[in-house]
Design a protein around this motif. Structure first.
Motif, PDB file in Angstrom:
ATOM      1  N   GLY A   1     -26.254  57.140 -10.932  1.00  0.00           N
ATOM      2  CA  GLY A   1     -25.873  56.302 -12.049  1.00  0.00           C
ATOM      3  C   GLY A   1     -26.696  56.513 -13.298  1.00  0.00           C
ATOM      4  N   ASN A   2     -27.659  57.429 -13.258  1.00  0.00           N
ATOM      5  CA  ASN A   2     -28.527  57.663 -14.411  1.00  0.00           C
ATOM      6  C   ASN A   2     -28.183  59.025 -15.020  1.00  0.00           C
ATOM      7  N   GLY A   3     -29.160  59.906 -15.168  1.00  0.00           N
ATOM      8  CA  GLY A   3     -28.922  61.229 -15.731  1.00  0.00           C
ATOM      9  C   GLY A   3     -29.059  61.311 -17.236  1.00  0.00           C
ATOM     10  N   ARG A   4     -29.431  60.181 -17.885  1.00  0.00           N
ATOM     11  CA  ARG A   4     -29.541  60.184 -19.354  1.00  0.00           C
ATOM     12  C   ARG A   4     -30.741  61.007 -19.810  1.00  0.00           C
ATOM     13  N   ILE A   5     -30.548  61.719 -20.906  1.00  0.00           N
ATOM     14  CA  ILE A   5     -31.639  62.534 -21.439  1.00  0.00           C
ATOM     15  C   ILE A   5     -31.446  62.724 -22.932  1.00  0.00           C
ATOM     16  N   THR A   6     -32.560  62.781 -23.654  1.00  0.00           N
ATOM     17  CA  THR A   6     -32.547  63.090 -25.083  1.00  0.00           C
ATOM     18  C   THR A   6     -33.519  64.228 -25.339  1.00  0.00           C
ATOM     19  N   VAL A   7     -33.065  65.223 -26.079  1.00  0.00           N
ATOM     20  CA  VAL A   7     -33.895  66.370 -26.456  1.00  0.00           C
ATOM     21  C   VAL A   7     -34.206  66.251 -27.946  1.00  0.00           C
ATOM     22  N   LEU A   8     -35.476  66.367 -28.304  1.00  0.00           N
ATOM     23  CA  LEU A   8     -35.916  66.185 -29.687  1.00  0.00           C
ATOM     24  C   LEU A   8     -36.547  67.457 -30.241  1.00  0.00           C
ATOM     25  N   PHE A   9     -36.076  67.881 -31.406  1.00  0.00           N
ATOM     26  CA  PHE A   9     -36.663  69.003 -32.143  1.00  0.00           C
ATOM     27  C   PHE A   9     -37.188  68.501 -33.486  1.00  0.00           C
ATOM     28  N   ASN A  10     -38.303  69.087 -33.935  1.00  0.00           N
ATOM     29  CA  ASN A  10     -38.870  68.787 -35.251  1.00  0.00           C
ATOM     30  C   ASN A  10     -39.069  70.071 -36.036  1.00  0.00           C
ATOM     31  N   ALA A  11     -38.868  69.999 -37.342  1.00  0.00           N
ATOM     32  CA  ALA A  11     -39.196  71.131 -38.210  1.00  0.00           C
ATOM     33  C   ALA A  11     -40.660  71.001 -38.632  1.00  0.00           C
ATOM     34  N   PHE A  12     -41.482  71.993 -38.236  1.00  0.00           N
ATOM     35  CA  PHE A  12     -42.895  71.987 -38.624  1.00  0.00           C
ATOM     36  C   PHE A  12     -43.171  72.978 -39.760  1.00  0.00           C
ATOM     37  N   GLU A  13     -42.142  73.686 -40.177  1.00  0.00           N
ATOM     38  CA  GLU A  13     -42.237  74.591 -41.315  1.00  0.00           C
ATOM     39  C   GLU A  13     -40.884  74.603 -42.013  1.00  0.00           C
ATOM     40  N   GLY A  14     -40.862  74.950 -43.273  1.00  0.00           N
ATOM     41  CA  GLY A  14     -39.615  74.953 -44.014  1.00  0.00           C
ATOM     42  C   GLY A  14     -39.138  73.544 -44.329  1.00  0.00           C
ATOM     43  N   PRO A  15     -37.849  73.377 -44.626  1.00  0.00           N
ATOM     44  CA  PRO A  15     -37.309  72.061 -44.968  1.00  0.00           C
ATOM     45  C   PRO A  15     -37.497  71.070 -43.813  1.00  0.00           C
ATOM     46  N   PRO A  16     -37.744  69.801 -44.126  1.00  0.00           N
ATOM     47  CA  PRO A  16     -37.952  68.815 -43.062  1.00  0.00           C
ATOM     48  C   PRO A  16     -36.665  68.526 -42.296  1.00  0.00           C
ATOM     49  N   ARG A  17     -36.827  68.280 -40.989  1.00  0.00           N
ATOM     50  CA  ARG A  17     -35.649  67.945 -40.176  1.00  0.00           C
ATOM     51  C   ARG A  17     -36.103  67.420 -38.818  1.00  0.00           C
TER      52      ARG A  17
END
Length: 275
Positions: A73-89
């Motif tokens: 009943g679970n399986g939820r996941i979030t993947v997070l990326f950050n921009a550490f160079e160039g335009p922020p994101r």
């Protein structure tokens, strides 16, 4: 500013592949369980299509992600990326994850189909089926200069593999999984092969958390209710049953003693009792 998409925009796929570090977050169903955030580094991930992301899960001292993805009943996941160079994101991939454990047919099929190179520490492939993609500004994320990937984990498992090949059975990767990856910090089962080897060889899994917040008996909520809610409902139900029983006994006593007249009996729809 922030934007949401149902699939990964084509303009962001190469940006994702160019990143050198990302984070994954999962959580058990129980409100008393512990939220987990794990950093991932190295060139061990990819994008299959605009709704599927994967990464190679490397062996380590914990296995929270695997346990949470395996939980029914679970399986939820979030993947997070950050921009550490160039335009922020900041970019988040929201979805449900599937665990393909090393040496299983699913694992072997995936690495062959997608030409994935494994290493001695490869534990599983985690496939994320994405249902939402979110981007945000990232204006406050600092700049960082990338130096190099840290080789320590790879070297550690290369040494273990060499010792095992030389005849030291205690250095087997499956024994490592049984010791460290069979259970989560909340007591959820982790790697299936780890649990299997632990039972077959009588290996005692390593202890992880300490103190009063350690969960000794993990209880998974069912049908959307927490354990606390179910206990409260049981207590309230018992109290209501006691009230109805006492009320019924009082009415019966009044009727037996003749303190209830015919008019009141008719009002309550109680049949006349013979004395």
């Amino acid at each position: 500013m922030g934007a949401f998409f149902e699939t990964i925009p084509k303009s962001l796929i190469q940006w994702i592949l160019d990143q050198r570090v990302f984070w994954v977050s999962t959580v058990p169903l129980s409100g008393a369980g512990h939220v987990n955030v794990s950093p991932k580094g190295g060139a061990y991930f990819g994008v299959v299509n605009d709704t599927t992301f994967w990464y190679m899960d490397l062996s380590g001292s914990g296995n929270e992600t695997i346990s949470h993805l395996y939980e029914p009943g679970n399986g939820r996941i979030t993947v997070l990326f950050n921009a550490f160079e160039g335009p922020p994101r900041i970019l988040r991939l929201f979805g449900h994850g599937r665990v393909l454990e090393n040496a299983t047919r699913e694992f072997n099929d995936f690495i062959e189909t997608h030409n994935v190179t494994t290493i001695p520490g490869s534990r599983s492939i985690v496939v994320v089926d994405i249902h939402q993609v979110g981007t945000s500004c990232g204006y406050s994320v600092p700049f960082y200069d990338f130096k190099e990937f840290r080789p320590t984990l790879n070297e550690f498992f290369e040494k273990k593999a060499k010792k095992f090949a030389e005849g030291n059975d205690k250095e087997s990767i499956t024994r490592f999984w049984a010791l460290n990856n069979a259970w989560s910090v909340d007591g959820l089962p982790g790697m299936q092969v780890g649990v299997k080897i632990m039972k077959e060889q009588g290996i005692e899994s390593s202890k992880k958390m300490k103190g009063p917040h350690v969960m000794t008996n993990y209880s998974r909520p069912r049908d959307g209710f927490t354990v606390e809610q179910l206990l409260l409902a049981a207590v309230l139900g018992a109290l209501m049953a006691v009230v109805f029983i006492l009320y019924g006994l009082q009415i019966a006593h009044l009727m037996r003693t003749g303190l209830v007249g015919d008019a009141q009996r008719a009002k309550w729809r109680v049949p006349t009792m013979s004395h």
